[in-house]
Enzyme design. Structure first.
Site, PDB file in Angstrom:
ATOM      1  N   LYS A 288     -16.484 105.432   2.876  1.00 37.72           N
ATOM      2  CA  LYS A 288     -16.962 104.597   1.766  1.00 37.72           C
ATOM      3  C   LYS A 288     -16.105 103.334   1.612  1.00 37.72           C
ATOM      4  CE  LYS A 288     -20.486 106.981   0.372  1.00 37.72           C
ATOM      5  NZ  LYS A 288     -21.832 106.389   0.472  1.00 37.72           N
TER       6      LYS A 288
ATOM      7  N   HIS B 205     -22.698 119.599  -5.629  1.00 35.40           N
ATOM      8  CA  HIS B 205     -21.685 119.240  -6.623  1.00 35.40           C
ATOM      9  C   HIS B 205     -21.668 120.276  -7.754  1.00 35.40           C
ATOM     10  CE1 HIS B 205     -22.349 115.193  -4.768  1.00 35.40           C
ATOM     11  NE2 HIS B 205     -21.025 115.212  -4.801  1.00 35.40           N
TER      12      HIS B 205
ATOM     13  N   TYR C 122     -14.725 111.346   3.645  1.00 37.04           N
ATOM     14  CA  TYR C 122     -15.842 110.649   2.985  1.00 37.04           C
ATOM     15  C   TYR C 122     -15.337 109.351   2.337  1.00 37.04           C
ATOM     16  CZ  TYR C 122     -19.601 110.462  -0.640  1.00 37.04           C
ATOM     17  OH  TYR C 122     -20.637 110.132  -1.484  1.00 37.04           O
TER      18      TYR C 122
ATOM     19  N   SER D 118     -18.435 105.601  -4.027  1.00 40.05           N
ATOM     20  CA  SER D 118     -18.211 106.731  -4.934  1.00 40.05           C
ATOM     21  C   SER D 118     -16.811 106.602  -5.534  1.00 40.05           C
ATOM     22  CB  SER D 118     -18.313 108.023  -4.133  1.00 40.05           C
ATOM     23  OG  SER D 118     -17.614 109.059  -4.770  1.00 40.05           O
ATOM     24  N   SER D 119     -16.614 107.239  -6.690  1.00 38.58           N
ATOM     25  CA  SER D 119     -15.300 107.157  -7.351  1.00 38.58           C
ATOM     26  C   SER D 119     -14.196 107.823  -6.531  1.00 38.58           C
ATOM     27  CB  SER D 119     -15.367 107.790  -8.739  1.00 38.58           C
ATOM     28  OG  SER D 119     -15.807 109.124  -8.657  1.00 38.58           O
ATOM     29  N   CYS D 120     -14.560 108.588  -5.494  1.00 38.60           N
ATOM     30  CA  CYS D 120     -13.523 109.243  -4.685  1.00 38.60           C
ATOM     31  C   CYS D 120     -12.797 108.271  -3.765  1.00 38.60           C
ATOM     32  CB  CYS D 120     -14.105 110.383  -3.872  1.00 38.60           C
ATOM     33  SG  CYS D 120     -15.120 109.806  -2.523  1.00 38.60           S
TER      34      CYS D 120
ATOM     35  N   ARG E 281     -13.871 115.374 -15.227  1.00 40.41           N
ATOM     36  CA  ARG E 281     -14.857 114.589 -14.475  1.00 40.41           C
ATOM     37  C   ARG E 281     -15.692 113.759 -15.446  1.00 40.41           C
ATOM     38  NH1 ARG E 281     -11.960 115.978 -11.090  1.00 40.41           N
ATOM     39  NH2 ARG E 281     -12.397 116.940  -9.061  1.00 40.41           N
TER      40      ARG E 281
HETATM   41  N1  LIG Z   1     -24.402 112.575  -5.999  1.00 39.54           N
HETATM   42  C1  LIG Z   1     -23.326 112.032  -6.548  1.00 39.54           C
HETATM   43  O1  LIG Z   1     -22.681 112.637  -7.437  1.00 39.54           O
HETATM   44  C2  LIG Z   1     -22.857 110.688  -6.118  1.00 39.54           C
HETATM   45  C3  LIG Z   1     -23.496 109.954  -5.128  1.00 39.54           C
HETATM   46  N2  LIG Z   1     -23.013 108.709  -4.780  1.00 39.54           N
HETATM   47  C4  LIG Z   1     -23.604 107.937  -3.699  1.00 39.54           C
HETATM   48  O2  LIG Z   1     -24.992 107.748  -3.851  1.00 39.54           O
HETATM   49  C5  LIG Z   1     -25.615 107.730  -2.577  1.00 39.54           C
HETATM   50  C6  LIG Z   1     -26.761 108.725  -2.557  1.00 39.54           C
HETATM   51  O3  LIG Z   1     -26.275 110.018  -2.861  1.00 39.54           O
HETATM   52  P1  LIG Z   1     -27.240 111.212  -3.314  1.00 39.54           P
HETATM   53  O4  LIG Z   1     -28.548 110.667  -3.673  1.00 39.54           O
HETATM   54  O5  LIG Z   1     -26.468 112.046  -4.254  1.00 39.54           O
HETATM   55  O6  LIG Z   1     -27.372 112.033  -1.957  1.00 39.54           O
HETATM   56  P2  LIG Z   1     -28.591 112.926  -1.445  1.00 39.54           P
HETATM   57  O7  LIG Z   1     -28.039 113.867  -0.459  1.00 39.54           O
HETATM   58  O8  LIG Z   1     -29.348 113.461  -2.606  1.00 39.54           O
HETATM   59  O9  LIG Z   1     -29.518 111.858  -0.716  1.00 39.54           O
HETATM   60  C7  LIG Z   1     -29.124 111.211   0.448  1.00 39.54           C
HETATM   61  C8  LIG Z   1     -30.346 110.793   1.199  1.00 39.54           C
HETATM   62  O10 LIG Z   1     -29.942 110.196   2.445  1.00 39.54           O
HETATM   63  C9  LIG Z   1     -30.767 110.715   3.464  1.00 39.54           C
HETATM   64  N3  LIG Z   1     -30.082 110.735   4.748  1.00 39.54           N
HETATM   65  C10 LIG Z   1     -28.923 111.367   5.058  1.00 39.54           C
HETATM   66  N4  LIG Z   1     -28.642 111.200   6.350  1.00 39.54           N
HETATM   67  C11 LIG Z   1     -29.638 110.439   6.882  1.00 39.54           C
HETATM   68  C12 LIG Z   1     -29.907 109.941   8.169  1.00 39.54           C
HETATM   69  N5  LIG Z   1     -29.093 110.177   9.194  1.00 39.54           N
HETATM   70  N6  LIG Z   1     -31.031 109.209   8.351  1.00 39.54           N
HETATM   71  C13 LIG Z   1     -31.881 108.987   7.319  1.00 39.54           C
HETATM   72  N7  LIG Z   1     -31.677 109.416   6.064  1.00 39.54           N
HETATM   73  C14 LIG Z   1     -30.553 110.154   5.855  1.00 39.54           C
HETATM   74  C15 LIG Z   1     -31.065 112.135   3.040  1.00 39.54           C
HETATM   75  O11 LIG Z   1     -32.194 112.640   3.698  1.00 39.54           O
HETATM   76  P3  LIG Z   1     -32.135 114.167   4.221  1.00 39.54           P
HETATM   77  O12 LIG Z   1     -31.803 114.987   3.026  1.00 39.54           O
HETATM   78  O13 LIG Z   1     -33.518 114.374   4.758  1.00 39.54           O
HETATM   79  O14 LIG Z   1     -31.063 114.188   5.275  1.00 39.54           O
HETATM   80  C16 LIG Z   1     -31.277 111.952   1.531  1.00 39.54           C
HETATM   81  O15 LIG Z   1     -32.597 111.594   1.243  1.00 39.54           O
HETATM   82  C17 LIG Z   1     -24.531 108.043  -1.556  1.00 39.54           C
HETATM   83  O16 LIG Z   1     -24.078 106.858  -0.963  1.00 39.54           O
HETATM   84  C18 LIG Z   1     -23.444 108.646  -2.375  1.00 39.54           C
HETATM   85  O17 LIG Z   1     -22.182 108.369  -1.835  1.00 39.54           O
HETATM   86  C19 LIG Z   1     -21.924 108.176  -5.415  1.00 39.54           C
HETATM   87  C20 LIG Z   1     -21.271 108.848  -6.388  1.00 39.54           C
HETATM   88  C21 LIG Z   1     -21.661 110.162  -6.815  1.00 39.54           C
HETATM   89  C1  LIG Z   2     -19.011 112.818  -6.472  1.00 43.04           C
HETATM   90  C2  LIG Z   2     -17.787 113.378  -5.823  1.00 43.04           C
HETATM   91  O1  LIG Z   2     -17.951 114.757  -5.580  1.00 43.04           O
HETATM   92  C3  LIG Z   2     -16.900 115.433  -4.924  1.00 43.04           C
HETATM   93  O2  LIG Z   2     -15.749 115.500  -5.701  1.00 43.04           O
HETATM   94  P1  LIG Z   2     -15.591 116.419  -6.945  1.00 43.04           P
HETATM   95  O3  LIG Z   2     -15.751 115.605  -8.160  1.00 43.04           O
HETATM   96  O4  LIG Z   2     -14.326 117.173  -6.830  1.00 43.04           O
HETATM   97  O5  LIG Z   2     -16.856 117.349  -6.776  1.00 43.04           O
HETATM   98  P2  LIG Z   2     -17.503 118.702  -7.193  1.00 43.04           P
HETATM   99  O6  LIG Z   2     -18.627 118.350  -8.091  1.00 43.04           O
HETATM  100  O7  LIG Z   2     -17.842 119.471  -5.980  1.00 43.04           O
HETATM  101  O8  LIG Z   2     -16.376 119.511  -7.997  1.00 43.04           O
HETATM  102  C4  LIG Z   2     -15.892 119.106  -9.249  1.00 43.04           C
HETATM  103  C5  LIG Z   2     -15.008 120.163  -9.829  1.00 43.04           C
HETATM  104  O9  LIG Z   2     -15.836 121.272 -10.217  1.00 43.04           O
HETATM  105  C6  LIG Z   2     -15.264 122.485  -9.760  1.00 43.04           C
HETATM  106  N1  LIG Z   2     -16.311 123.494  -9.603  1.00 43.04           N
HETATM  107  C7  LIG Z   2     -16.428 124.600 -10.367  1.00 43.04           C
HETATM  108  N2  LIG Z   2     -17.430 125.364  -9.946  1.00 43.04           N
HETATM  109  C8  LIG Z   2     -18.015 124.688  -8.906  1.00 43.04           C
HETATM  110  C9  LIG Z   2     -19.109 124.982  -8.074  1.00 43.04           C
HETATM  111  O10 LIG Z   2     -19.782 125.999  -8.197  1.00 43.04           O
HETATM  112  N3  LIG Z   2     -19.427 124.037  -7.139  1.00 43.04           N
HETATM  113  C10 LIG Z   2     -18.719 122.875  -6.991  1.00 43.04           C
HETATM  114  N4  LIG Z   2     -19.104 121.995  -6.057  1.00 43.04           N
HETATM  115  N5  LIG Z   2     -17.631 122.603  -7.752  1.00 43.04           N
HETATM  116  C11 LIG Z   2     -17.296 123.495  -8.699  1.00 43.04           C
HETATM  117  C12 LIG Z   2     -14.556 122.080  -8.479  1.00 43.04           C
HETATM  118  O11 LIG Z   2     -13.616 123.050  -8.082  1.00 43.04           O
HETATM  119  C13 LIG Z   2     -13.958 120.747  -8.884  1.00 43.04           C
HETATM  120  O12 LIG Z   2     -12.772 120.952  -9.605  1.00 43.04           O
HETATM  121  C14 LIG Z   2     -16.421 114.847  -3.705  1.00 43.04           C
HETATM  122  O13 LIG Z   2     -16.620 115.673  -2.672  1.00 43.04           O
HETATM  123  C15 LIG Z   2     -16.587 113.399  -3.561  1.00 43.04           C
HETATM  124  O14 LIG Z   2     -17.037 113.146  -2.329  1.00 43.04           O
HETATM  125  C16 LIG Z   2     -17.386 112.676  -4.585  1.00 43.04           C
HETATM  126  O15 LIG Z   2     -17.643 111.509  -4.442  1.00 43.04           O
END
Ligand SMILES: NC(=O)C1=CN([C@@H]2O[C@H](COP(=O)(O)OP(=O)(O)OC[C@H]3O[C@@H](n4cnc5c(N)ncnc54)[C@H](OP(=O)(O)O)[C@@H]3O)[C@@H](O)[C@H]2O)C=CC1
Ligand SMILES: C[C@H]1O[C@H](OP(=O)(O)OP(=O)(O)OC[C@H]2O[C@@H](n3cnc4c(=O)[nH]c(N)nc43)[C@H](O)[C@@H]2O)[C@@H](O)[C@@H](O)C1=O
Length: 325
Positions: free
Chosen positions: A156, A195, A152, A123-125, A225
């Site tokens: 990563k 998010h 996190y 992830s970009s974090c 973002r």
């Molecule tokens: N969403 C985003 O904005 C971003 C995501 N990513 C990366 O992409 C990848 C996927 O993220 P995303 O799809 O958003 O996440 P989700 O939470 O939508 O999906 C994650 C999946 O992993 C499964 N999972 C979690 N824990 C376990 C476990 N112990 N055993 C088996 N399965 C498990 C979850 O199943 P269950 O829900 O049943 O636990 C779920 O299906 C991650 O590596 C994340 O870091 C990177 C950048 C941004």
């Molecule tokens: C993908 C990335 O996602 C996370 O980082 P982040 O970009 O900071 O994520 P975010 O989407 O939760 O917030 C973005 C911005 O948005 C604002 N904000 C406003 N209102 C709401 C609100 O209602 N919910 C949330 N969540 N944020 C809000 C919030 O305050 C912040 O300024 C990481 O945990 C990191 O692990 C990671 O990889």
């Protein structure tokens, strides 16, 4: 990194054999479900999928037994403990511990059971809070992390380093992609732990339906973002599986950034909420800006296709039909 790079690592054509066994870990999530759909569109017929209930990826012996019996040829790691700023800040032990366990179990078992290639998603974090913008891949480990998600991020970073270490020591084709903030169908719409984008979609939708006049948005609205639709990410994942075999992780972004205020205004328009926004500045802003430099991936021939506006419209349609009717 150049001197340690390993030209000796064998790289296969992923797309040449659509009957190859491909394990997509986390296939029910935002990212995993989009990757499965993309692989099906490409004609893959032998996808290996396990829900969390069927296989808990934190359990080392279960993961080892699964790999020993299935022996997937290709592995895509989209399973992780994932959440927004509040979840990351509230559950640090889960975000570091579960992620280290899942990724370590999968990477090691995939190598030991003869998988040809593995793609790990970070992830970009992972980058320092005040990294140069746009953030190049080599900004990794050059400064202090954003405190709200350092647990996190450390997990990563360990995943990237594990892929690199296995490439160097075992000449094994493990690669890493670093997506920017993602969104799309099958996202997590939890009111607190999600998010920003799905959180606001849900809040605006519920306010519209209930006729509420004000919606609270966290922070100051000033953080920037970069958002990428998950279908673009899935396309990039298949592209990297086919075209990329290198030590360094690759950024995957849209190249376009918006302030949280701009996102909220756009979301308001897409959802059709007509009330006002109220900013809760007691909530953290997190990283002020994290635009990634995705020119390496672009140089290899991949660029995103879906604009933020189109992506929001698509996601809101999915949300209206599947989550909140
Ligand atoms: N969403 C985003 O904005 C971003 C995501 N990513 C990366 O992409 C990848 C996927 O993220 P995303 O799809 O958003 O996440 P989700 O939470 O939508 O999906 C994650 C999946 O992993 C499964 N999972 C979690 N824990 C376990 C476990 N112990 N055993 C088996 N399965 C498990 C979850 O199943 P269950 O829900 O049943 O636990 C779920 O299906 C991650 O590596 C994340 O870091 C990177 C950048 C941004
Ligand atoms: C993908 C990335 O996602 C996370 O980082 P982040 O970009 O900071 O994520 P975010 O989407 O939760 O917030 C973005 C911005 O948005 C604002 N904000 C406003 N209102 C709401 C609100 O209602 N919910 C949330 N969540 N944020 C809000 C919030 O305050 C912040 O300024 C990481 O945990 C990191 O692990 C990671 O990889």
């Amino acid at each position: 990194m150049g001197s340690q790079d390993n030209e000796a690592v064998a790289s296969n054509s992923f797309l040449a054999d659509k009957s190859a066994k491909v394990f997509v870990a986390g296939h029910r999530g935002l990212v995993g479900s989009a990757i499965v759909e993309k692989l099906k569109q490409h004609g893959f017929t032998n996808l290996i999928l396990r829900s969390h209930a069927e296989l808990d990826l934190t359990r080392q012996s279960d993961v080892e037994a699964f790999f020993a019996s299935e022996k997937p040829e290709y592995v895509i790691v989209a399973a992780a403990k994932v959440g927004g700023i509040h979840a990351n800040n509230t559950y640090p032990a889960d975000f570091i511990g579960i992620n280290l366990q899942i990724q370590t179990n999968i990477i090691d078992s995939a190598y030991r059971n003869g998988s040809k290639k593995l793609l790990f998603l970070g992830s970009s974090c992972i980058y320092p809070k005040f990294a140069p913008q746009p953030i190049p891949e080599d900004a990794l480990l050059t400064g202090t992390l954003e405190p709200t998600n350092e647990w996190y991020a450390i997990a990563k970073i360990a995943g990237i380093k594990m892929c690199q270490a296995y490439r160097i020591q075992y000449k094994w084709d493990a690669i890493s992609g670093m997506p920017t903030n993602l969104y799309g169908p099958n996202d997590n719409f939890h009111p607190e732990n999600s998010h920003v984008l799905p959180a606001l979609m849900r809040r605006f939708h519920e306010a519209k339906v209930k006729g509420v006049k004000e919606v609270v948005v966290w922070g100051t609205g000033s953080p920037l973002r970069e958002f990428l639709h998950v279908d673009d990410l899935a396309d990039a994942v298949v592209f990297m599986m086919e075209k990329y075999s290198g030590l360094e992780h690759l950024n995957v972004g849209s190249g376009k950034e918006v302030t949280i205020k701009e996102l909220a205004e756009l979301m308001k328009e897409v959802v059709g909420f007509e009330g006002d926004l109220v900013w809760d500045t007691s909530k953290p802003d997190g990283t002020p800006r994290k635009l990634m430099d995705s020119s390496k991936l672009a140089g290899l021939g991949w660029t995103p296709k879906i604009s933020l506006k189109d992506g929001l419209v698509d996601t809101y349609k999915w949300y209206s039909e599947n989550v909140n009717q």
